[in-house]
Design an enzyme around this catalytic site. Structure first.
Site, PDB file in Angstrom:
ATOM      1  N   HIS A  38      -5.630  -4.079  -1.529  1.00 12.39           N
ATOM      2  CA  HIS A  38      -5.439  -2.974  -2.473  1.00 12.39           C
ATOM      3  C   HIS A  38      -5.473  -3.416  -3.927  1.00 12.39           C
ATOM      4  CE1 HIS A  38      -4.440   0.164   0.505  1.00 12.39           C
ATOM      5  NE2 HIS A  38      -3.979  -0.844   1.212  1.00 12.39           N
ATOM      6  N   SER A  44       0.780  -1.228   0.000  1.00  8.00           N
ATOM      7  CA  SER A  44       0.000   0.000   0.000  1.00  8.00           C
ATOM      8  C   SER A  44       0.813   1.280   0.000  1.00  8.00           C
ATOM      9  CB  SER A  44      -0.947   0.012   1.207  1.00  8.00           C
ATOM     10  OG  SER A  44      -0.207  -0.026   2.426  1.00  8.00           O
ATOM     11  N   LYS A  94     -11.802  -0.373   0.663  1.00 11.19           N
ATOM     12  CA  LYS A  94     -11.118   0.110  -0.538  1.00 11.19           C
ATOM     13  C   LYS A  94     -12.089   0.080  -1.719  1.00 11.19           C
ATOM     14  CE  LYS A  94      -7.422  -0.257   2.162  1.00 11.19           C
ATOM     15  NZ  LYS A  94      -7.528  -0.546   3.617  1.00 11.19           N
TER      16      LYS A  94
END
Length: 417
Positions: free
Chosen positions: A231, A203, A262
């Protein structure tokens, strides 16, 4: 001379002075105070006055482009997602007030797990109240005392904390280095329990793991494999299942961890797996058993979002276009990026020190652009950066605006010539 003691006074015993529990933070406190005394804003104390869309907000009364959220697929304002949340809120109330193993499992929680099973093509899914708890719970439950967790040195804090909670032995290998992973595995007792933990996208720097090389190495040494796709869910792979799908190793991965905060656009975490005993983890996983379950409105939004992400090919394509356009533009302006080519929706702009990073961050905010400022220990030692997180809802025109803002802020702060 004779000295009598009947009138002598005994020195008062002083109470031991308790240690200041904040003392260990003193160097960081001084560093922060010194920085703020120069007149810059605190980059970790921003308040969103209003959020207008996945890509726009109002900060300090000023319209601002958002380039520092995890809203990769722009699902937070999707009309179907919002409608599902409203309906569940009215039908089931604000919360469950109970754990998943007691009164906290509603039909919406099961529907959400069924959507995850379908999305990933897996037999089992567990929904947690946060993504952090998903890693904390699964890692600590699978790997206990006497077991080994073999993890990338740059692993997320929730993965490290899962190791500590489970009391497993931690074996680190160099970031994204398959040779070092194999070297570490080869030294471990063959009969020991082993869990290799990898991340699809890391990340901070936005780089991807060579899962197609590392997963087979882990299997060669008899280890179970857990991949955190927090992610990468939504835009990697043919179905958006993540880097493991994109690199063709889904069938060799034992557990996939993900989050709703996310690409899904809400909050929560999950684990999906084909292991036949996965459901038993519900009874022995402390962060799952001893936490109140997600509110019905949240799982309703997550379920709707996940099902829409199954058919989000056009969004995925546009997000990759945005990433390539911004990466190329920033490099052409003279900025140093963490990766030679765009590898994900995260672009990390490297700065030489904290002061330069904060001043650049503030200059961008004053231009009307919000990005994340990141520093150790969130980043590797000595690395200061501005993390740009793109969204599928960013328009081509917004990307050009972003580049103009970076150019103006870079020249104003001396970050580029």
């Amino acid at each position: 001379m004779t000295v009598t003691t009947e009138h002598a006074t005994t020195p008062a015993t002083e109470e031991p002075k308790a240690a200041d529990l904040f003392a260990k933070f003193a160097p960081l406190i001084r560093e922060r105070d010194t920085l703020l005394e120069t007149g810059v804003r605190d980059p970790f104390a921003i308040v969103m006055d209003e959020v207008k869309s996945p890509t726009e907000a109002v900060i300090d009364g000023k319209d601002t482009i958002l380039l520092g959220t995890y809203n990769y697929m722009g699902m937070t304002f999707d009309p179907d997602v919002i409608a599902a949340g409203k309906e569940a809120l009215e039908k089931f109330g604000a919360g469950t007030t109970g754990s998943r193993v007691l009164n906290g499992t509603y039909q919406g929680h099961k529907a959400c797990e069924e959507a995850l099973e379908e999305f990933y093509g897996m037999d089992h899914a567990m929904v947690f109240s946060t993504g952090y708890q998903a890693n904390l719970g699964i890692v600590s439950t699978l790997a206990g005392k006497g077991d080994y967790v073999i993890l990338d040195a740059d692993s997320h804090a929730s993965i490290y904390d899962g190791c500590f909670l489970g009391n497993a032995d931690i074996v680190r290998f160099r970031h994204n280095n398959p040779e070092n992973l194999e070297k570490r595995l080869a030294k471990l007792p063959p009969e020991a329990g082993k869990l290799v933990v990898l991340e699809g996208v890391y990340s901070m720097l936005g780089d991807i793991a060579p899962l197609d090389i590392m997963v087979p190495i882990a299997k060669k040494y008899g280890a179970m494999v857990l991949v955190d796709e927090a992610h990468s869910m939504g835009f990697f792979g043919e179905h958006g299942r993540g880097v493991a799908e994109a690199q063709g190793v889904m069938d060799q991965v034992d557990f996939i961890i993900g989050t709703f905060s996310k690409s899904v656009g809400t909050v929560g975490g999950f684990c999906v797996s084909n292991h036949p005993q996965t459901d038993f983890l519900r009874l022995v996983c402390r962060p799952y058993t001893f936490t109140a379950s997600l509110p019905p409105s949240v799982v309703a939004t997550a379920t709707t979002s996940i099902r829409k992400l199954m058919y989000a090919g056009n969004k995925r394509a546009h997000l990759w276009e945005n990433s390539k356009r911004l990466h190329k533009g920033l490099r052409n302006l003279g900025f140093t990026l963490a990766t030679e080519e765009p590898e994900s929706a995260i672009l990390a702009v490297l700065l030489p020190d904290q002061e330069k990073a904060v001043r650049m961050w503030q200059a961008l905010l004053e231009q009307g652009l919000y990005v994340n400022m990141a520093r150790p220990p969130a980043t590797p030692a000595g690395v200061y950066l501005l993390r740009c997180s793109l969204c599928a809802e960013h328009t081509a025109e917004q990307v050009e605006q972003i580049l103009d803002m970076f150019e103006a802020a870079g020249k104003a702060t001396g970050s580029i010539s």
